[in-house]
Design a protein around this motif. Structure first.
Motif, short mmCIF file in Angstrom:
data_model
loop_
_atom_site.label_atom_id
_atom_site.label_comp_id
_atom_site.label_asym_id
_atom_site.label_seq_id
_atom_site.Cartn_x
_atom_site.Cartn_y
_atom_site.Cartn_z
N ILE A 1 0.90 -1.26 -0.26
CA ILE A 1 0.06 0.04 -0.13
C ILE A 1 1.12 1.19 -0.23
CG2 ILE A 1 -1.85 1.13 1.17
CD1 ILE A 1 -2.60 -1.31 2.60
N SER A 2 0.84 1.70 -0.82
CA SER A 2 1.71 3.11 -1.08
C SER A 2 0.99 4.26 -0.60
CB SER A 2 1.69 3.64 -2.57
OG SER A 2 0.25 3.83 -3.23
N LEU A 3 1.57 5.49 -0.10
CA LEU A 3 1.24 6.60 0.36
C LEU A 3 0.06 7.25 -0.44
CD1 LEU A 3 1.16 8.84 2.69
CD2 LEU A 3 3.06 9.79 1.23
N PHE A 4 0.29 7.34 -1.74
CA PHE A 4 -0.79 7.89 -2.58
C PHE A 4 -2.06 7.10 -2.48
CE2 PHE A 4 -2.96 7.68 -6.58
CZ PHE A 4 -3.27 8.86 -6.69
N GLU A 5 -1.93 5.59 -2.32
CA GLU A 5 -3.18 4.73 -2.55
C GLU A 5 -4.13 5.18 -1.02
OE1 GLU A 5 -4.75 0.27 -2.77
OE2 GLU A 5 -2.66 0.59 -2.83
N ALA A 6 -3.19 4.82 0.08
CA ALA A 6 -3.72 5.19 1.42
C ALA A 6 -4.32 6.68 1.48
CB ALA A 6 -2.80 5.06 2.54
N THR A 7 -3.60 7.50 1.09
CA THR A 7 -4.27 9.11 1.20
C THR A 7 -5.66 8.85 0.20
OG1 THR A 7 -1.93 9.87 1.39
CG2 THR A 7 -3.89 11.29 0.63
N LEU A 8 -5.46 8.49 -1.01
CA LEU A 8 -6.79 8.40 -1.66
C LEU A 8 -7.95 7.72 -1.24
CD1 LEU A 8 -7.81 9.02 -4.72
CD2 LEU A 8 -6.98 6.94 -5.37
N VAL A 9 -7.56 6.55 -0.33
CA VAL A 9 -8.85 5.84 0.08
C VAL A 9 -9.28 6.75 1.31
CG1 VAL A 9 -9.27 4.02 1.63
CG2 VAL A 9 -7.89 3.55 -0.42
#
Length: 355
Positions: free
Chosen positions: A6-14
């Motif tokens: 899980i990337s920072l971008f994906e976590a932030t997007l969720v």
């Protein structure tokens, strides 16, 4: 996909999508928070399965999130019972009568500020104070020729102070719940900022709110008369209030404090009305107090409490803790907070980041 990547971008997007869904539901569509939060939970679980998290892991997240809320949920249920028994025992009506009797036409602004704070503390709801006695005070202030902006400010600020300092307030209880803080310790720490603000506001209102006009406050006199005629106003009402402070002084936890206070309040009800049935008391605790004074504003102030009145908030607590538990278990919160946490070196930076 692997759940470990899980990337920072994906976590932030969720997180942003979840916030957008809940914000849109509450702000745009004006829904109660429960449905948007439940929708967020469903979508988060769907994302977790897509990322190959097991149902066991998902259930563990739910359980871990709910564990921290079990005690606060019991407190909320007891607060609902306490509110209804306090009204029936005359505790809240007595505080209201004493508060209304403090209103002085020559010091109208500071006196309504104090009264709204007192009534707000008694019933634990700023919105109810503003929409009932606040409207009455606003009309009186306009009749006196006072600046209605200042009148509104005194009403709103007094009501909010009362709400924040009340052990009956849902928002105060909810804050203590989500931060895993003892309710009375939370209120005590609030006093470090709310009391100076209260004193400063009172001084300011006293300076700008003095008037030499002499107009009889018939609305207030009528309200006091109705309360005295339909409720049990007496000095015995101080007993449960004193008990709250004694228990806090003895550092007694909230749950036994509330149980003890409910028992004393029920005793007061029987002392005022010896023939009250246990079925009536049970209905009072479960469904709340229903006022029949004939005055719509007073009925709105006094018709409240009961376990059932708290179930909506309890449901919200359960769902938000479920969401929080899932976010933590799935690692989304940690992933987003990790880059920020490395830059937090002082209490000031931490407070700024929280804000």
């Amino acid at each position: 996909m692997s759940k470990k990547s899980i990337s920072l971008f994906e976590a932030t997007l969720v997180l942003v999508i979840l916030l957008a869904i809940m914000g849109t539901g509450v702000i745009i569509f004006q829904l109660s928070p429960q449905t948007p939060v439940l929708t967020g939970i469903a979508l988060l679980m769907l994302w977790a399965r897509w990322r190959h998290f097991s149902w066991g892991t998902i259930h563990e997240g739910i359980e871990e999130g709910l564990k921290s809320g079990l005690i606060p949920i019991i407190i909320f249920i007891l607060v609902g019972a306490l509110i209804s028994t306090w009204i029936a025992a005359g505790v809240i009506p007595s505080l209201m009568v004493w508060g209304f009797q403090m209103v002085n036409v020559h010091w109208f602004i500071p006196s309504i500020f104090v009264v709204c704070a007192l009534v707000g503390s008694a019933i634990g709801s700023a919105f109810t104070v503003i929409s009932t006695v606040g409207i009455a005070f606003f009309g009186i202030g306009a009749t006196l020729g006072l600046d209605t902006t200042i009148v509104a400010a005194a009403i709103i600020s007094g009501a909010i102070f009362g709400d924040k300092s009340s052990p009956l307030s849902q928002s105060t209880n909810l804050t203590a719940a989500v931060t895993e803080t003892d309710l009375f310790a939370h209120i005590k720490n609030l006093m470090w900022t709310t009391v100076p603000a209260f004193v400063g506001s009172l001084v300011l209102y006293a300076i700008i709110g003095h008037t030499s006009r002499d107009i009889p406050l018939t609305k207030i006199s009528t309200t006091v008369a109705i309360l005295k005629a339909h409720t049990d106003v007496s000095l015995w009402a101080l007993l449960p209030i004193i008990l709250i402070f004694v228990c806090a002084r003895l550092k007694m936890p909230a749950i036994p404090t509330l149980f003890l206070n409910i028992a004393v309040s029920i005793g007061l009800i029987f002392s005022h009305h010896p023939h009250t049935s246990f079925k009536t008391i049970a209905n009072l605790i479960e469904n709340g107090f229903v006022a029949h004074t004939g005055n719509q504003s007073i009925d709105a102030l006094l018709t409240r409490g009961g376990i059932n009145s708290m179930l909506s908030t309890v449901a919200l607590i359960i769902m938000t803790l479920t969401l929080g538990g899932l976010l933590m278990k799935l690692g989304l919160i940690q992933r987003v907070m990790a880059p920020l946490a490395t830059h937090l070196k002082t209490p000031g930076q931490l407070i700024s980041a929280v804000i």
